[in-house]
Design a protein around this motif. Structure first.
Motif, PDB file in Angstrom:
ATOM      1  N   LEU A  51      -3.737   8.110  -5.506  1.00 14.29           N
ATOM      2  CA  LEU A  51      -4.047   7.055  -4.539  1.00 14.29           C
ATOM      3  C   LEU A  51      -3.705   7.526  -3.131  1.00 14.29           C
ATOM      4  O   LEU A  51      -4.446   7.272  -2.183  1.00 14.29           O
ATOM      5  N   PHE A  52      -2.596   8.236  -2.986  1.00 19.95           N
ATOM      6  CA  PHE A  52      -2.213   8.803  -1.693  1.00 19.95           C
ATOM      7  C   PHE A  52      -3.319   9.710  -1.161  1.00 19.95           C
ATOM      8  O   PHE A  52      -3.694   9.628   0.012  1.00 19.95           O
ATOM      9  N   GLU A  69      -6.281   7.569  -0.091  1.00 24.05           N
ATOM     10  CA  GLU A  69      -5.978   6.863   1.162  1.00 24.05           C
ATOM     11  C   GLU A  69      -6.029   7.803   2.364  1.00 24.05           C
ATOM     12  O   GLU A  69      -6.278   7.371   3.489  1.00 24.05           O
ATOM     13  N   TYR A  85       1.539   5.211   7.735  1.00 22.45           N
ATOM     14  CA  TYR A  85       2.375   5.728   6.652  1.00 22.45           C
ATOM     15  C   TYR A  85       3.563   6.412   7.225  1.00 22.45           C
ATOM     16  O   TYR A  85       3.562   6.998   8.232  1.00 22.45           O
ATOM     17  N   PRO A 129      -1.852  11.636   6.045  1.00 22.69           N
ATOM     18  CA  PRO A 129      -2.095  10.228   5.693  1.00 22.69           C
ATOM     19  C   PRO A 129      -2.594   9.427   6.878  1.00 22.69           C
ATOM     20  O   PRO A 129      -2.349   9.801   8.030  1.00 22.69           O
ATOM     21  N   PRO A 130      -3.301   8.338   6.599  1.00 25.61           N
ATOM     22  CA  PRO A 130      -3.786   7.507   7.697  1.00 25.61           C
ATOM     23  C   PRO A 130      -2.622   6.891   8.465  1.00 25.61           C
ATOM     24  O   PRO A 130      -1.501   6.825   7.981  1.00 25.61           O
ATOM     25  N   ARG A 166       0.834  -1.218   0.000  1.00 26.15           N
ATOM     26  CA  ARG A 166       0.000   0.000   0.000  1.00 26.15           C
ATOM     27  C   ARG A 166       0.855   1.248   0.000  1.00 26.15           C
ATOM     28  O   ARG A 166       0.566   2.222  -0.687  1.00 26.15           O
ATOM     29  N   ASP A 167       1.925   1.237   0.799  1.00 23.60           N
ATOM     30  CA  ASP A 167       2.810   2.388   0.872  1.00 23.60           C
ATOM     31  C   ASP A 167       3.523   2.604  -0.459  1.00 23.60           C
ATOM     32  O   ASP A 167       3.657   3.735  -0.916  1.00 23.60           O
ATOM     33  N   ALA A 196       1.039   4.076  -2.907  1.00 23.65           N
ATOM     34  CA  ALA A 196       0.795   5.493  -2.609  1.00 23.65           C
ATOM     35  C   ALA A 196       2.000   6.345  -2.982  1.00 23.65           C
ATOM     36  O   ALA A 196       1.851   7.488  -3.416  1.00 23.65           O
TER      37      ALA A 196
END
Length: 92
Positions: free
Chosen positions: A14-15, A18, A92, A88-89, A4-5, A8
């Motif tokens: 996408l970043f 997210e 990250y 970011p959530p 996922r990182d 992103a």
């Protein structure tokens, strides 16, 4: 988590998604542009500050040594810029 990182890191749109701000199609195009300069000419309240904040956040996290300047003429807009920067959530 690493995948996922990496995704992103490679895709600023996408970043932004997210981070909880799914980009509109024009915002995704802006975020994925490789142009060194871009002019955003649009109506009010369309998300220009949000998308530029997302791009600045992406650069700050994934491009070490980046110099990031967000400039504006109007004081009211300058006060709103920090609110447009994506956080970011967790993870990250």
């Amino acid at each position: 988590m690493i995948s996922r990182d990496l995704a992103a890191a490679l895709d600023p749109a996408l970043f932004m998604a997210e981070a909880g701000y799914p980009p509109d199609p024009w915002q995704a195009t802006f975020l994925r542009s490789t142009s060194p300069r871009t002019l955003l000419l649009s109506s009010r309240q369309l998300g220009k500050s949000t998308v530029t904040g997302a791009l600045a956040s992406h650069a700050a996290i994934y491009l070490p040594g980046s110099l990031i300047l967000l400039l504006t003429i109007a004081t009211a807009i300058a006060r709103a810029i920090p609110q447009g920067v994506c956080v970011p959530p967790r993870g990250y």
